[in-house]
Design a protein around this motif. Structure first.
Motif, PDB file in Angstrom:
ATOM      1  N   MET A   1       0.816  -1.208   0.000  1.00 43.11           N
ATOM      2  CA  MET A   1       0.000   0.000   0.000  1.00 43.11           C
ATOM      3  C   MET A   1       0.850   1.258   0.000  1.00 43.11           C
ATOM      4  O   MET A   1       0.352   2.361  -0.157  1.00 43.11           O
ATOM      5  CB  MET A   1      -0.923   0.008   1.205  1.00 43.11           C
ATOM      6  N   SER A   2       2.173   1.091   0.153  1.00 47.04           N
ATOM      7  CA  SER A   2       3.026   2.273   0.120  1.00 47.04           C
ATOM      8  C   SER A   2       3.531   2.559  -1.290  1.00 47.04           C
ATOM      9  O   SER A   2       4.125   3.591  -1.535  1.00 47.04           O
ATOM     10  CB  SER A   2       4.223   2.086   1.042  1.00 47.04           C
ATOM     11  N   THR A   3       3.255   1.608  -2.220  1.00 46.83           N
ATOM     12  CA  THR A   3       3.860   1.746  -3.550  1.00 46.83           C
ATOM     13  C   THR A   3       3.280   2.913  -4.335  1.00 46.83           C
ATOM     14  O   THR A   3       3.900   3.408  -5.255  1.00 46.83           O
ATOM     15  CB  THR A   3       3.662   0.442  -4.350  1.00 46.83           C
ATOM     16  N   ASP A   4       2.065   3.333  -3.985  1.00 43.94           N
ATOM     17  CA  ASP A   4       1.454   4.429  -4.746  1.00 43.94           C
ATOM     18  C   ASP A   4       1.775   5.803  -4.148  1.00 43.94           C
ATOM     19  O   ASP A   4       1.241   6.812  -4.564  1.00 43.94           O
ATOM     20  CB  ASP A   4      -0.066   4.243  -4.815  1.00 43.94           C
ATOM     21  N   ILE A   5       2.642   5.819  -3.139  1.00 44.50           N
ATOM     22  CA  ILE A   5       2.980   7.098  -2.514  1.00 44.50           C
ATOM     23  C   ILE A   5       4.346   7.550  -3.014  1.00 44.50           C
ATOM     24  O   ILE A   5       5.338   6.842  -2.863  1.00 44.50           O
ATOM     25  CB  ILE A   5       3.015   6.963  -0.975  1.00 44.50           C
ATOM     26  N   HIS A   6       4.368   8.718  -3.645  1.00 40.24           N
ATOM     27  CA  HIS A   6       5.625   9.216  -4.176  1.00 40.24           C
ATOM     28  C   HIS A   6       6.004  10.513  -3.483  1.00 40.24           C
ATOM     29  O   HIS A   6       5.141  11.284  -3.099  1.00 40.24           O
ATOM     30  CB  HIS A   6       5.501   9.461  -5.682  1.00 40.24           C
ATOM     31  N   ALA A   7       7.312  10.713  -3.334  1.00 41.87           N
ATOM     32  CA  ALA A   7       7.793  11.958  -2.726  1.00 41.87           C
ATOM     33  C   ALA A   7       7.781  13.054  -3.778  1.00 41.87           C
ATOM     34  O   ALA A   7       8.651  13.128  -4.620  1.00 41.87           O
ATOM     35  CB  ALA A   7       9.194  11.754  -2.173  1.00 41.87           C
TER      36      ALA A   7
END
Lengths: 255, 245
Positions: A1-7
Protein backbone atom coordinates in the motif's frame (compact mmCIF):
# COMPACT_ATOMS: atom_id res chain seq x y z
CA UNK A 1 0.00 0.00 0.00
CA UNK A 2 3.03 2.27 0.12
CA UNK A 3 3.86 1.75 -3.55
CA UNK A 4 1.45 4.43 -4.75
CA UNK A 5 2.98 7.10 -2.51
CA UNK A 6 5.63 9.22 -4.18
CA UNK A 7 7.79 11.96 -2.73
CA UNK A 8 6.69 15.00 -4.72
CA UNK A 9 8.62 18.12 -3.95
CA UNK A 10 6.66 21.35 -3.95
CA UNK A 11 6.80 23.04 -7.36
CA UNK A 12 7.69 26.57 -8.49
CA UNK A 13 4.33 27.95 -7.34
CA UNK A 14 5.11 26.83 -3.83
CA UNK A 15 8.56 28.44 -3.93
CA UNK A 16 6.98 31.67 -5.15
CA UNK A 17 4.37 31.49 -2.40
CA UNK A 18 7.12 31.10 0.20
CA UNK A 19 9.01 34.12 -1.14
CA UNK A 20 5.82 36.17 -1.34
CA UNK A 21 4.78 35.38 2.23
CA UNK A 22 8.30 35.94 3.56
CA UNK A 23 8.05 39.34 1.92
CA UNK A 24 4.66 39.91 3.54
CA UNK A 25 6.09 38.99 6.93
CA UNK A 26 8.94 41.48 6.48
CA UNK A 27 6.72 44.24 5.13
CA UNK A 28 4.39 43.93 8.14
CA UNK A 29 7.37 44.15 10.50
CA UNK A 30 8.22 47.79 9.89
CA UNK A 31 10.88 47.94 12.63
CA UNK A 32 12.83 45.27 10.78
CA UNK A 33 13.11 47.53 7.75
CA UNK A 34 15.17 50.12 9.63
CA UNK A 35 18.48 48.25 9.39
CA UNK A 36 18.57 47.46 5.67
CA UNK A 37 17.10 50.79 4.57
CA UNK A 38 18.13 53.23 7.29
CA UNK A 39 21.64 51.97 8.03
CA UNK A 40 23.24 52.55 4.62
CA UNK A 41 21.86 56.06 4.50
CA UNK A 42 23.09 56.85 7.98
CA UNK A 43 26.63 55.61 7.33
CA UNK A 44 26.75 57.39 4.02
CA UNK A 45 25.62 60.73 5.43
CA UNK A 46 27.95 60.62 8.46
CA UNK A 47 30.98 59.53 6.42
CA UNK A 48 30.50 61.61 3.32
CA UNK A 49 30.87 64.98 4.97
CA UNK A 50 34.20 63.86 6.49
CA UNK A 51 35.99 63.02 3.25
CA UNK A 52 37.44 65.63 0.92
CA UNK A 53 36.71 65.82 -2.75
CA UNK A 54 40.25 65.33 -4.13
CA UNK A 55 40.59 62.78 -6.88
CA UNK A 56 42.24 59.48 -5.82
CA UNK A 57 42.25 57.58 -9.11
CA UNK A 58 40.59 57.71 -12.51
CA UNK A 59 38.50 60.76 -11.62
CA UNK A 60 37.06 59.00 -8.53
CA UNK A 61 37.15 60.63 -5.10
CA UNK A 62 37.58 59.24 -1.58
CA UNK A 63 33.80 59.13 -1.35
CA UNK A 64 33.63 56.86 -4.40
CA UNK A 65 36.53 54.60 -3.50
CA UNK A 66 36.51 54.43 0.31
CA UNK A 67 33.11 55.40 1.66
CA UNK A 68 30.75 53.81 -0.88
CA UNK A 69 32.47 50.37 -1.02
CA UNK A 70 32.50 50.28 2.78
CA UNK A 71 28.84 51.31 3.00
CA UNK A 72 27.78 48.70 0.44
CA UNK A 73 29.76 45.98 2.20
CA UNK A 74 28.38 46.90 5.63
CA UNK A 75 24.83 46.72 4.33
CA UNK A 76 25.15 43.29 2.78
CA UNK A 77 27.21 41.98 5.70
CA UNK A 78 24.73 43.18 8.33
CA UNK A 79 21.77 41.75 6.43
CA UNK A 80 23.49 38.50 5.49
CA UNK A 81 25.42 37.78 8.67
CA UNK A 82 23.16 39.26 11.39
CA UNK A 83 19.60 39.68 10.05
CA UNK A 84 19.10 36.47 8.13
CA UNK A 85 20.38 34.09 10.84
CA UNK A 86 18.33 35.92 13.51
CA UNK A 87 15.17 35.57 11.44
CA UNK A 88 15.82 31.87 11.01
CA UNK A 89 16.57 31.61 14.73
CA UNK A 90 13.22 33.20 15.50
CA UNK A 91 11.47 30.73 13.17
CA UNK A 92 13.24 27.91 14.91
CA UNK A 93 12.47 29.12 18.43
CA UNK A 94 8.82 29.80 17.62
CA UNK A 95 8.38 26.26 16.28
CA UNK A 96 7.59 27.48 12.76
CA UNK A 97 10.35 25.36 11.24
CA UNK A 98 9.17 22.37 13.22
CA UNK A 99 5.63 22.81 11.94
CA UNK A 100 6.91 23.07 8.35
CA UNK A 101 9.00 19.96 8.85
CA UNK A 102 5.87 17.77 8.90
CA UNK A 103 4.87 19.05 5.46
CA UNK A 104 6.51 18.28 2.11
CA UNK A 105 8.24 21.70 2.23
CA UNK A 106 12.02 21.51 2.54
CA UNK A 107 14.30 23.60 4.75
CA UNK A 108 16.00 24.85 1.58
CA UNK A 109 12.74 26.57 0.58
CA UNK A 110 12.78 28.59 3.77
CA UNK A 111 16.45 29.50 3.31
CA UNK A 112 15.98 30.54 -0.31
CA UNK A 113 12.87 32.58 0.48
CA UNK A 114 14.77 34.36 3.26
CA UNK A 115 17.69 35.15 0.99
CA UNK A 116 15.43 36.36 -1.81
CA UNK A 117 13.46 38.67 0.44
CA UNK A 118 16.46 40.11 2.23
CA UNK A 119 18.19 40.66 -1.12
CA UNK A 120 15.20 42.73 -2.21
CA UNK A 121 15.43 44.76 0.99
CA UNK A 122 19.16 45.27 0.52
CA UNK A 123 18.65 46.36 -3.07
CA UNK A 124 16.06 48.88 -1.98
CA UNK A 125 18.21 50.24 0.86
CA UNK A 126 21.25 50.53 -1.36
CA UNK A 127 19.26 52.23 -4.11
CA UNK A 128 18.14 54.87 -1.64
CA UNK A 129 21.69 55.39 -0.32
CA UNK A 130 23.22 55.61 -3.80
CA UNK A 131 20.59 58.06 -4.96
CA UNK A 132 21.54 60.32 -2.07
CA UNK A 133 25.27 59.79 -2.77
CA UNK A 134 24.87 60.79 -6.41
CA UNK A 135 22.47 63.68 -5.96
CA UNK A 136 23.54 65.24 -2.66
CA UNK A 137 27.22 64.32 -2.31
CA UNK A 138 28.18 64.35 -6.00
CA UNK A 139 29.48 60.80 -6.05
CA UNK A 140 30.81 59.55 -9.39
CA UNK A 141 29.40 56.41 -10.99
CA UNK A 142 31.61 53.33 -11.24
CA UNK A 143 34.22 53.51 -14.00
CA UNK A 144 33.43 49.87 -14.78
CA UNK A 145 29.75 49.37 -14.05
CA UNK A 146 29.59 45.74 -15.19
CA UNK A 147 32.54 44.66 -13.02
CA UNK A 148 31.18 46.60 -10.05
CA UNK A 149 27.78 44.92 -10.27
CA UNK A 150 29.33 41.48 -10.63
CA UNK A 151 31.67 42.02 -7.69
CA UNK A 152 28.77 43.31 -5.63
CA UNK A 153 26.62 40.25 -6.38
CA UNK A 154 29.52 37.94 -5.54
CA UNK A 155 30.14 39.81 -2.28
CA UNK A 156 26.45 39.58 -1.41
CA UNK A 157 26.43 35.83 -2.02
CA UNK A 158 29.51 35.52 0.20
CA UNK A 159 27.82 37.41 3.07
CA UNK A 160 24.73 35.19 2.85
CA UNK A 161 27.04 32.20 2.84
CA UNK A 162 28.59 33.42 6.11
CA UNK A 163 25.05 33.90 7.44
CA UNK A 164 24.11 30.37 6.48
CA UNK A 165 27.16 29.02 8.30
CA UNK A 166 26.03 30.97 11.37
CA UNK A 167 22.46 29.64 11.07
CA UNK A 168 23.60 26.09 10.43
CA UNK A 169 26.19 25.69 13.19
CA UNK A 170 24.54 27.66 16.02
CA UNK A 171 23.49 25.21 18.73
CA UNK A 172 20.58 27.37 19.97
CA UNK A 173 18.45 30.17 18.48
CA UNK A 174 19.85 32.79 20.84
CA UNK A 175 23.42 31.82 20.09
CA UNK A 176 22.73 32.41 16.39
CA UNK A 177 22.17 36.09 17.08
CA UNK A 178 25.33 36.33 19.20
CA UNK A 179 27.47 34.37 16.77
CA UNK A 180 26.17 36.50 13.89
CA UNK A 181 27.08 39.72 15.69
CA UNK A 182 30.54 38.48 16.62
CA UNK A 183 31.13 37.27 13.05
CA UNK A 184 30.00 40.62 11.65
CA UNK A 185 32.13 42.70 14.03
CA UNK A 186 35.14 40.39 13.68
CA UNK A 187 35.08 40.30 9.90
CA UNK A 188 34.31 44.01 9.83
CA UNK A 189 37.16 44.97 12.18
CA UNK A 190 39.69 42.94 10.19
CA UNK A 191 38.25 44.30 6.95
CA UNK A 192 38.64 47.96 7.85
CA UNK A 193 35.18 48.81 9.18
CA UNK A 194 36.70 50.87 12.00
CA UNK A 195 38.98 53.44 10.36
CA UNK A 196 40.35 51.48 7.41
CA UNK A 197 42.61 48.48 7.08
CA UNK A 198 45.67 50.74 6.72
CA UNK A 199 45.43 51.45 10.43
CA UNK A 200 45.80 47.73 11.29
CA UNK A 201 49.12 45.89 11.83
CA UNK A 202 50.36 44.50 8.49
CA UNK A 203 49.79 40.85 9.35
CA UNK A 204 46.27 41.50 10.61
CA UNK A 205 45.48 43.64 7.58
CA UNK A 206 46.69 40.83 5.31
CA UNK A 207 44.37 38.37 7.01
CA UNK A 208 41.48 40.82 6.84
CA UNK A 209 42.01 41.26 3.11
CA UNK A 210 41.60 37.53 2.63
CA UNK A 211 38.35 37.36 4.62
CA UNK A 212 35.05 38.18 2.91
CA UNK A 213 34.48 41.65 4.41
CA UNK A 214 37.92 43.03 3.57
CA UNK A 215 37.93 41.32 0.21
CA UNK A 216 34.51 42.80 -0.64
CA UNK A 217 35.59 46.36 0.23
CA UNK A 218 38.83 46.07 -1.77
CA UNK A 219 37.25 44.43 -4.80
CA UNK A 220 34.36 46.93 -4.92
CA UNK A 221 36.77 49.88 -4.67
CA UNK A 222 38.93 48.53 -7.46
CA UNK A 223 35.97 47.83 -9.73
CA UNK A 224 34.54 51.29 -9.01
CA UNK A 225 37.90 52.87 -9.95
CA UNK A 226 37.92 50.86 -13.16
CA UNK A 227 41.08 48.92 -12.29
CA UNK A 228 41.73 45.20 -12.47
CA UNK A 229 40.19 43.46 -9.46
CA UNK A 230 42.75 41.40 -7.52
CA UNK A 231 42.01 37.68 -8.09
CA UNK A 232 42.89 37.11 -4.41
CA UNK A 233 39.74 39.03 -3.41
CA UNK A 234 37.53 37.23 -5.90
CA UNK A 235 38.94 33.92 -4.73
CA UNK A 236 38.18 34.78 -1.10
CA UNK A 237 34.57 35.68 -1.92
CA UNK A 238 34.06 32.68 -4.18
CA UNK A 239 35.53 30.28 -1.62
CA UNK A 240 33.23 31.73 1.06
CA UNK A 241 30.18 31.04 -1.13
CA UNK A 242 31.26 27.44 -1.72
CA UNK A 243 32.14 26.72 1.92
CA UNK A 244 28.94 28.36 3.21
CA UNK A 245 26.72 26.45 0.80
CA UNK A 246 28.35 23.13 1.61
CA UNK A 247 28.14 23.70 5.38
CA UNK A 248 24.53 24.91 5.21
CA UNK A 249 23.49 21.96 3.06
CA UNK A 250 25.19 19.53 5.42
CA UNK A 251 24.16 20.97 8.76
CA UNK A 252 20.99 23.06 8.42
CA UNK A 253 18.14 21.16 10.00
CA UNK A 254 14.51 21.79 10.81
CA UNK A 255 15.09 21.36 14.55
CA UNK B 1 2.12 -6.07 0.90
CA UNK B 2 -0.97 -7.72 2.30
CA UNK B 3 -4.21 -5.80 2.42
CA UNK B 4 -4.46 -6.33 6.17
CA UNK B 5 -1.30 -4.35 6.86
CA UNK B 6 -2.04 -1.73 9.50
CA UNK B 7 -2.07 1.99 8.67
CA UNK B 8 0.24 2.59 11.62
CA UNK B 9 2.51 -0.03 13.11
CA UNK B 10 4.70 0.96 16.05
CA UNK B 11 6.96 -1.74 17.44
CA UNK B 12 8.68 -1.60 20.81
CA UNK B 13 9.30 2.16 20.91
CA UNK B 14 11.69 3.43 23.55
CA UNK B 15 12.63 7.05 24.19
CA UNK B 16 14.61 8.51 27.04
CA UNK B 17 15.46 12.17 27.71
CA UNK B 18 18.60 12.25 29.85
CA UNK B 19 17.52 10.46 33.04
CA UNK B 20 13.81 10.36 32.28
CA UNK B 21 12.23 7.47 30.43
CA UNK B 22 9.49 9.08 28.33
CA UNK B 23 8.33 6.06 26.35
CA UNK B 24 8.99 2.54 27.55
CA UNK B 25 8.29 -0.24 25.07
CA UNK B 26 5.19 1.05 23.30
CA UNK B 27 3.73 -1.05 20.49
CA UNK B 28 0.61 -0.11 18.56
CA UNK B 29 -1.33 -1.17 15.49
CA UNK B 30 -3.87 1.18 13.98
CA UNK B 31 -5.94 -0.17 11.11
CA UNK B 32 -6.84 1.91 8.08
CA UNK B 33 -9.88 4.08 8.73
CA UNK B 34 -9.63 3.54 12.48
CA UNK B 35 -9.69 6.35 15.05
CA UNK B 36 -7.34 5.61 17.92
CA UNK B 37 -7.45 7.73 21.05
CA UNK B 38 -4.42 8.16 23.27
CA UNK B 39 -5.28 9.02 26.83
CA UNK B 40 -2.97 9.72 29.71
CA UNK B 41 -1.96 12.23 32.35
CA UNK B 42 0.48 15.03 31.59
CA UNK B 43 3.97 13.64 31.10
CA UNK B 44 2.72 10.11 30.48
CA UNK B 45 4.49 9.99 27.11
CA UNK B 46 1.57 10.68 24.76
CA UNK B 47 3.19 13.47 22.79
CA UNK B 48 6.55 11.71 22.54
CA UNK B 49 4.75 8.64 21.20
CA UNK B 50 2.86 10.51 18.49
CA UNK B 51 5.95 12.54 17.57
CA UNK B 52 7.80 9.29 16.96
CA UNK B 53 4.89 8.06 14.82
CA UNK B 54 5.05 11.32 12.85
CA UNK B 55 8.79 10.83 12.30
CA UNK B 56 9.57 14.02 14.24
CA UNK B 57 11.51 12.20 16.94
CA UNK B 58 13.85 9.31 16.50
CA UNK B 59 13.12 6.46 18.89
CA UNK B 60 16.14 5.21 20.87
CA UNK B 61 15.00 1.80 19.71
CA UNK B 62 11.97 0.36 17.99
CA UNK B 63 10.42 1.14 14.66
CA UNK B 64 7.37 2.86 13.20
CA UNK B 65 5.81 2.30 9.81
CA UNK B 66 2.92 4.37 8.48
CA UNK B 67 1.11 3.00 5.41
CA UNK B 68 4.09 0.71 5.00
CA UNK B 69 6.60 3.62 5.04
CA UNK B 70 9.35 3.87 7.63
CA UNK B 71 8.60 6.97 9.70
CA UNK B 72 12.24 8.13 9.63
CA UNK B 73 13.78 6.68 6.49
CA UNK B 74 10.83 7.38 4.16
CA UNK B 75 10.00 10.79 5.59
CA UNK B 76 9.78 12.51 2.20
CA UNK B 77 7.10 10.10 0.99
CA UNK B 78 5.31 9.98 4.29
CA UNK B 79 4.92 13.79 4.33
CA UNK B 80 2.62 13.51 1.30
CA UNK B 81 0.01 11.43 3.09
CA UNK B 82 0.41 12.40 6.74
CA UNK B 83 -1.24 15.43 8.33
CA UNK B 84 0.01 16.50 11.73
CA UNK B 85 -1.33 19.01 14.20
CA UNK B 86 1.34 19.63 16.80
CA UNK B 87 0.60 20.61 20.34
CA UNK B 88 1.41 24.30 20.90
CA UNK B 89 2.49 24.82 17.35
CA UNK B 90 3.21 28.30 16.15
CA UNK B 91 2.86 29.73 12.69
CA UNK B 92 4.15 32.80 10.88
CA UNK B 93 2.79 35.41 13.28
CA UNK B 94 2.21 38.23 10.79
CA UNK B 95 0.35 36.24 8.14
CA UNK B 96 -3.43 36.16 7.79
CA UNK B 97 -5.32 32.91 8.24
CA UNK B 98 -6.04 32.64 4.52
CA UNK B 99 -2.40 33.39 3.66
CA UNK B 100 -1.22 30.56 5.87
CA UNK B 101 -3.79 28.26 4.29
CA UNK B 102 -2.54 29.21 0.82
CA UNK B 103 1.08 28.66 1.86
CA UNK B 104 0.42 25.20 3.27
CA UNK B 105 -1.82 24.23 0.35
CA UNK B 106 1.01 25.07 -2.04
CA UNK B 107 3.10 22.20 -0.60
CA UNK B 108 0.72 19.52 -1.92
CA UNK B 109 -0.15 18.39 -5.45
CA UNK B 110 -3.92 18.19 -4.90
CA UNK B 111 -4.84 20.31 -1.87
CA UNK B 112 -8.31 20.84 -0.49
CA UNK B 113 -9.81 24.20 -1.53
CA UNK B 114 -8.90 27.04 0.84
CA UNK B 115 -12.49 28.05 1.51
CA UNK B 116 -13.40 24.46 2.38
CA UNK B 117 -10.50 24.22 4.86
CA UNK B 118 -11.46 27.47 6.59
CA UNK B 119 -15.12 26.42 6.73
CA UNK B 120 -14.19 23.06 8.15
CA UNK B 121 -12.71 24.67 11.26
CA UNK B 122 -15.15 27.58 11.41
CA UNK B 123 -12.66 30.30 10.55
CA UNK B 124 -14.27 31.68 7.38
CA UNK B 125 -15.01 34.97 9.13
CA UNK B 126 -11.47 35.24 10.49
CA UNK B 127 -9.74 34.55 7.19
CA UNK B 128 -8.29 38.06 7.00
CA UNK B 129 -7.13 38.11 10.62
CA UNK B 130 -3.40 37.76 11.17
CA UNK B 131 -2.27 34.74 13.16
CA UNK B 132 -1.16 36.59 16.30
CA UNK B 133 -4.55 38.36 16.52
CA UNK B 134 -6.46 35.05 16.58
CA UNK B 135 -7.49 33.64 19.96
CA UNK B 136 -5.67 30.55 21.24
CA UNK B 137 -8.55 28.32 20.19
CA UNK B 138 -8.71 29.88 16.73
CA UNK B 139 -4.95 29.41 16.28
CA UNK B 140 -5.37 25.78 17.18
CA UNK B 141 -8.24 25.34 14.73
CA UNK B 142 -6.20 26.96 11.98
CA UNK B 143 -3.38 24.54 12.74
CA UNK B 144 -5.84 21.65 12.31
CA UNK B 145 -7.01 23.08 8.97
CA UNK B 146 -3.38 23.19 7.81
CA UNK B 147 -2.90 19.57 8.86
CA UNK B 148 -5.76 18.65 6.51
CA UNK B 149 -4.61 20.81 3.57
CA UNK B 150 -3.00 17.96 1.63
CA UNK B 151 -5.91 15.47 1.91
CA UNK B 152 -3.90 13.22 4.26
CA UNK B 153 -4.65 9.51 4.62
CA UNK B 154 -3.31 9.47 8.15
CA UNK B 155 -3.88 12.34 10.58
CA UNK B 156 -2.27 12.90 13.96
CA UNK B 157 -4.06 15.38 16.19
CA UNK B 158 -2.30 16.26 19.45
CA UNK B 159 -4.85 17.89 21.76
CA UNK B 160 -7.71 18.33 19.34
CA UNK B 161 -10.04 20.40 21.45
CA UNK B 162 -8.11 21.44 24.55
CA UNK B 163 -8.87 25.09 25.14
CA UNK B 164 -11.78 25.25 22.70
CA UNK B 165 -15.21 26.48 23.70
CA UNK B 166 -18.06 23.93 23.57
CA UNK B 167 -19.32 25.09 20.19
CA UNK B 168 -15.89 24.95 18.56
CA UNK B 169 -15.31 21.57 20.19
CA UNK B 170 -18.45 20.10 18.65
CA UNK B 171 -17.44 21.52 15.29
CA UNK B 172 -14.02 19.81 15.53
CA UNK B 173 -15.76 16.56 16.46
CA UNK B 174 -17.88 16.79 13.33
CA UNK B 175 -14.71 17.42 11.32
CA UNK B 176 -13.11 14.29 12.74
CA UNK B 177 -16.27 12.30 12.00
CA UNK B 178 -16.19 13.49 8.38
CA UNK B 179 -12.57 12.39 8.11
CA UNK B 180 -13.47 9.02 9.59
CA UNK B 181 -16.28 8.65 7.07
CA UNK B 182 -13.69 9.29 4.37
CA UNK B 183 -11.65 6.32 5.66
CA UNK B 184 -8.87 8.52 7.05
CA UNK B 185 -6.84 6.92 9.84
CA UNK B 186 -6.69 9.17 12.89
CA UNK B 187 -4.61 9.23 16.06
CA UNK B 188 -6.13 11.54 18.60
CA UNK B 189 -4.31 12.61 21.75
CA UNK B 190 -6.88 13.78 24.23
CA UNK B 191 -7.73 14.74 27.76
CA UNK B 192 -11.46 14.72 27.23
CA UNK B 193 -13.36 11.49 28.00
CA UNK B 194 -16.50 12.62 26.21
CA UNK B 195 -14.47 13.28 23.07
CA UNK B 196 -12.70 9.93 23.20
CA UNK B 197 -15.96 8.10 23.83
CA UNK B 198 -17.69 9.77 20.92
CA UNK B 199 -14.90 9.62 18.32
CA UNK B 200 -12.56 6.74 19.02
CA UNK B 201 -12.87 3.13 17.92
CA UNK B 202 -10.18 2.13 20.40
CA UNK B 203 -8.31 3.89 23.17
CA UNK B 204 -4.75 3.40 24.41
CA UNK B 205 -4.21 4.35 28.03
CA UNK B 206 -0.63 5.49 28.55
CA UNK B 207 0.89 5.78 31.97
CA UNK B 208 4.57 6.40 32.73
CA UNK B 209 5.59 5.68 29.15
CA UNK B 210 3.74 2.36 28.90
CA UNK B 211 0.45 1.31 27.36
CA UNK B 212 -1.45 -0.12 30.30
CA UNK B 213 -4.70 -0.80 28.47
CA UNK B 214 -5.83 -0.82 24.85
CA UNK B 215 -9.46 -1.49 24.04
CA UNK B 216 -12.68 0.02 22.79
CA UNK B 217 -14.08 2.68 25.13
CA UNK B 218 -16.80 0.23 26.23
CA UNK B 219 -14.20 -2.53 26.61
CA UNK B 220 -12.11 -0.37 28.92
CA UNK B 221 -15.13 0.33 31.08
CA UNK B 222 -15.90 -3.41 31.29
CA UNK B 223 -12.25 -4.29 31.92
CA UNK B 224 -12.11 -1.89 34.88
CA UNK B 225 -15.61 -2.85 36.09
CA UNK B 226 -16.25 0.87 36.12
CA UNK B 227 -19.36 2.95 35.61
CA UNK B 228 -17.92 5.07 32.82
CA UNK B 229 -14.67 5.86 31.02
CA UNK B 230 -13.69 8.44 33.63
CA UNK B 231 -13.94 5.83 36.39
CA UNK B 232 -12.17 3.29 34.21
CA UNK B 233 -9.27 5.69 33.76
CA UNK B 234 -8.93 6.20 37.50
CA UNK B 235 -9.24 2.47 38.17
CA UNK B 236 -6.63 1.54 35.58
CA UNK B 237 -4.05 4.27 36.22
CA UNK B 238 -4.76 5.07 39.85
CA UNK B 239 -4.80 8.74 38.81
CA UNK B 240 -7.36 11.40 38.16
CA UNK B 241 -7.21 12.76 34.63
CA UNK B 242 -6.44 16.44 35.14
CA UNK B 243 -9.04 18.65 33.65
CA UNK B 244 -7.03 21.00 31.48
CA UNK B 245 -9.91 22.40 29.53
Amino acid sequence: MSTDIHARHPGPRSWLAMVRYEGTMVARDTAGLIVPIGLPLLILVTSSSAVGDEVIANGRTALDLYVIPLVLTMVIASIGVINMPSFLAYYRRAGILRRLSVTPASPVMVLVAQVAVSAIQAAFGIAVALTVAFTVFDANPPADLGATVLVFLLAMAAMYAVGMIVAAVSPTPNSAVAIGLVAFLGLGALGGMFGGRAALPDAVAAIGERLPFGAAVEALAMAWAGGAVDPLHLLSLGATVVVGTVIAAAFFRWD
Amino acid sequence: MSTTAPAIHAENLHKRYRQTVAVDDVSLRVEEGEVLGILGTNGAGKTTTVEMIAGLRKPDSGRVTVLGLDARRDRARLRQVLGVQLQASYLHHALKAEELVHMYRSFYPDPRPAAELLDLVGLADQRRTIFEKLSGGQQQRLSIALALAGRPRVVILDELTTGLDPRARRQMWRTVEQLRDGNVTIVLVSHAMEEVERLCDRVALIDRGRIIALDTPAGLVRQARAADLDDAFVALTGKELENTE
